[in-house]
Design a protein around this motif. Structure first.
Motif, PDB file in Angstrom:
ATOM      1  N   GLN A 159       7.128  35.248  31.228  1.00 54.65           N
ATOM      2  CA  GLN A 159       5.983  35.990  31.759  1.00 54.65           C
ATOM      3  C   GLN A 159       6.166  36.265  33.248  1.00 54.65           C
ATOM      4  O   GLN A 159       5.895  37.369  33.721  1.00 54.65           O
ATOM      5  CB  GLN A 159       4.674  35.227  31.515  1.00 54.65           C
ATOM      6  N   ASN A 160       6.657  35.273  33.980  1.00 55.42           N
ATOM      7  CA  ASN A 160       6.921  35.469  35.416  1.00 55.42           C
ATOM      8  C   ASN A 160       7.957  36.561  35.636  1.00 55.42           C
ATOM      9  O   ASN A 160       7.826  37.381  36.548  1.00 55.42           O
ATOM     10  CB  ASN A 160       7.382  34.163  36.062  1.00 55.42           C
ATOM     11  N   GLN A 161       8.991  36.579  34.820  1.00 58.54           N
ATOM     12  CA  GLN A 161      10.028  37.596  34.932  1.00 58.54           C
ATOM     13  C   GLN A 161       9.450  38.982  34.610  1.00 58.54           C
ATOM     14  O   GLN A 161       9.741  39.955  35.300  1.00 58.54           O
ATOM     15  CB  GLN A 161      11.194  37.281  33.995  1.00 58.54           C
ATOM     16  N   ALA A 162       8.627  39.068  33.580  1.00 59.28           N
ATOM     17  CA  ALA A 162       7.994  40.341  33.225  1.00 59.28           C
ATOM     18  C   ALA A 162       7.078  40.820  34.347  1.00 59.28           C
ATOM     19  O   ALA A 162       7.078  42.012  34.691  1.00 59.28           O
ATOM     20  CB  ALA A 162       7.215  40.201  31.917  1.00 59.28           C
ATOM     21  N   ASN A 163       6.312  39.900  34.923  1.00 58.74           N
ATOM     22  CA  ASN A 163       5.431  40.270  36.032  1.00 58.74           C
ATOM     23  C   ASN A 163       6.227  40.768  37.230  1.00 58.74           C
ATOM     24  O   ASN A 163       5.838  41.720  37.909  1.00 58.74           O
ATOM     25  CB  ASN A 163       4.544  39.094  36.442  1.00 58.74           C
ATOM     26  N   ARG A 164       7.338  40.125  37.522  1.00 56.21           N
ATOM     27  CA  ARG A 164       8.186  40.533  38.648  1.00 56.21           C
ATOM     28  C   ARG A 164       8.753  41.929  38.408  1.00 56.21           C
ATOM     29  O   ARG A 164       8.813  42.753  39.328  1.00 56.21           O
ATOM     30  CB  ARG A 164       9.320  39.514  38.845  1.00 56.21           C
ATOM     31  N   GLN A 165       9.137  42.223  37.163  1.00 58.97           N
ATOM     32  CA  GLN A 165       9.671  43.545  36.847  1.00 58.97           C
ATOM     33  C   GLN A 165       8.593  44.619  37.034  1.00 58.97           C
ATOM     34  O   GLN A 165       8.873  45.712  37.519  1.00 58.97           O
ATOM     35  CB  GLN A 165      10.229  43.597  35.419  1.00 58.97           C
ATOM     36  N   ILE A 166       7.358  44.299  36.669  1.00 61.27           N
ATOM     37  CA  ILE A 166       6.246  45.231  36.885  1.00 61.27           C
ATOM     38  C   ILE A 166       6.098  45.519  38.375  1.00 61.27           C
ATOM     39  O   ILE A 166       5.905  46.670  38.785  1.00 61.27           O
ATOM     40  CB  ILE A 166       4.938  44.670  36.286  1.00 61.27           C
ATOM     41  N   GLU A 167       6.190  44.490  39.211  1.00 60.55           N
ATOM     42  CA  GLU A 167       6.089  44.668  40.663  1.00 60.55           C
ATOM     43  C   GLU A 167       7.235  45.535  41.187  1.00 60.55           C
ATOM     44  O   GLU A 167       7.022  46.404  42.042  1.00 60.55           O
ATOM     45  CB  GLU A 167       6.103  43.315  41.362  1.00 60.55           C
ATOM     46  N   ILE A 168       8.431  45.307  40.687  1.00 63.98           N
ATOM     47  CA  ILE A 168       9.596  46.099  41.105  1.00 63.98           C
ATOM     48  C   ILE A 168       9.401  47.560  40.718  1.00 63.98           C
ATOM     49  O   ILE A 168       9.633  48.468  41.519  1.00 63.98           O
ATOM     50  CB  ILE A 168      10.895  45.522  40.501  1.00 63.98           C
ATOM     51  N   ASN A 169       8.956  47.804  39.482  1.00 61.72           N
ATOM     52  CA  ASN A 169       8.736  49.175  39.019  1.00 61.72           C
ATOM     53  C   ASN A 169       7.649  49.868  39.829  1.00 61.72           C
ATOM     54  O   ASN A 169       7.767  51.046  40.164  1.00 61.72           O
ATOM     55  CB  ASN A 169       8.372  49.188  37.530  1.00 61.72           C
ATOM     56  N   ALA A 170       6.574  49.136  40.149  1.00 63.71           N
ATOM     57  CA  ALA A 170       5.482  49.715  40.948  1.00 63.71           C
ATOM     58  C   ALA A 170       5.977  50.069  42.345  1.00 63.71           C
ATOM     59  O   ALA A 170       5.615  51.116  42.897  1.00 63.71           O
ATOM     60  CB  ALA A 170       4.309  48.746  41.014  1.00 63.71           C
ATOM     61  N   SER A 171       6.801  49.220  42.927  1.00 60.26           N
ATOM     62  CA  SER A 171       7.351  49.506  44.263  1.00 60.26           C
ATOM     63  C   SER A 171       8.218  50.745  44.237  1.00 60.26           C
ATOM     64  O   SER A 171       8.146  51.595  45.128  1.00 60.26           O
ATOM     65  CB  SER A 171       8.164  48.314  44.770  1.00 60.26           C
ATOM     66  N   LYS A 172       9.050  50.870  43.206  1.00 61.82           N
ATOM     67  CA  LYS A 172       9.920  52.040  43.087  1.00 61.82           C
ATOM     68  C   LYS A 172       9.089  53.308  42.908  1.00 61.82           C
ATOM     69  O   LYS A 172       9.367  54.331  43.520  1.00 61.82           O
ATOM     70  CB  LYS A 172      10.889  51.881  41.923  1.00 61.82           C
ATOM     71  N   MET A 173       8.039  53.214  42.085  1.00 59.40           N
ATOM     72  CA  MET A 173       7.178  54.372  41.870  1.00 59.40           C
ATOM     73  C   MET A 173       6.510  54.789  43.180  1.00 59.40           C
ATOM     74  O   MET A 173       6.410  55.967  43.497  1.00 59.40           O
ATOM     75  CB  MET A 173       6.104  54.060  40.823  1.00 59.40           C
ATOM     76  N   GLN A 174       6.079  53.822  43.975  1.00 62.48           N
ATOM     77  CA  GLN A 174       5.446  54.138  45.242  1.00 62.48           C
ATOM     78  C   GLN A 174       6.434  54.796  46.193  1.00 62.48           C
ATOM     79  O   GLN A 174       6.117  55.770  46.862  1.00 62.48           O
ATOM     80  CB  GLN A 174       4.849  52.894  45.880  1.00 62.48           C
ATOM     81  N   LEU A 175       7.663  54.292  46.245  1.00 61.12           N
ATOM     82  CA  LEU A 175       8.680  54.900  47.100  1.00 61.12           C
ATOM     83  C   LEU A 175       8.990  56.318  46.655  1.00 61.12           C
ATOM     84  O   LEU A 175       9.192  57.212  47.473  1.00 61.12           O
ATOM     85  CB  LEU A 175       9.958  54.053  47.098  1.00 61.12           C
ATOM     86  N   ASP A 176       9.034  56.544  45.342  1.00 62.31           N
ATOM     87  CA  ASP A 176       9.327  57.872  44.817  1.00 62.31           C
ATOM     88  C   ASP A 176       8.148  58.828  44.966  1.00 62.31           C
ATOM     89  O   ASP A 176       8.273  60.000  44.691  1.00 62.31           O
ATOM     90  CB  ASP A 176       9.738  57.792  43.341  1.00 62.31           C
TER      91      ASP A 176
END
Length: 118
Positions: A14-31
């Motif tokens: 679950q922690n790994q899945a949550n971290r991936q969500i944060e990474i994806n959100a950061s990338k979306m914000q940068l894009d």
């Protein structure tokens, strides 16, 4: 022998899945920066134009407050992090500049005949 309980494994996953969500959100914000959005729009308009014959051009239609404006986009740029600028002209050749927030972009690309005087 290391033993990890099923509950700990589940929590780690679950922690790994949550971290991936944060990474994806950061990338979306940068894009979603105005610079990236302007680049993506430029590429989209260019690709659309490349599919048309020489007698046709891509125009952008903006509809707001029950009014419609057609813009022949010549340049796309940005101001700061969140404003995208469209420079071009209307159907009569008058220069136009449209500035919109990246979260408010909503327009229609359409095909029009190239005016004889352009």
């Amino acid at each position: 022998m290391d033993f990890i309980s099923p509950e700990v494994k589940r929590q780690m996953q679950q922690n790994q899945a949550n971290r991936q969500i944060e990474i994806n959100a950061s990338k979306m914000q940068l894009d979603s920066s105005a610079e990236q959005v302007a680049y993506y729009l430029y590429e989209e308009i260019r690709d659309y134009q490349n599919k048309l014959p020489d007698t046709e051009d891509v125009a952008m239609s903006i509809v707001q407050f029950n009014q419609s404006i057609t813009i022949f986009v010549k340049e796309i740029g940005c101001i700061g992090y969140n404003l995208v600028c469209f420079h071009g002209e209307d159907t009569s050749g008058k220069p136009l500049e449209l500035i919109q927030h990246v979260q408010q972009l909503n327009f229609l690309l359409m095909v029009v005949q190239i005016p004889a005087l352009r």
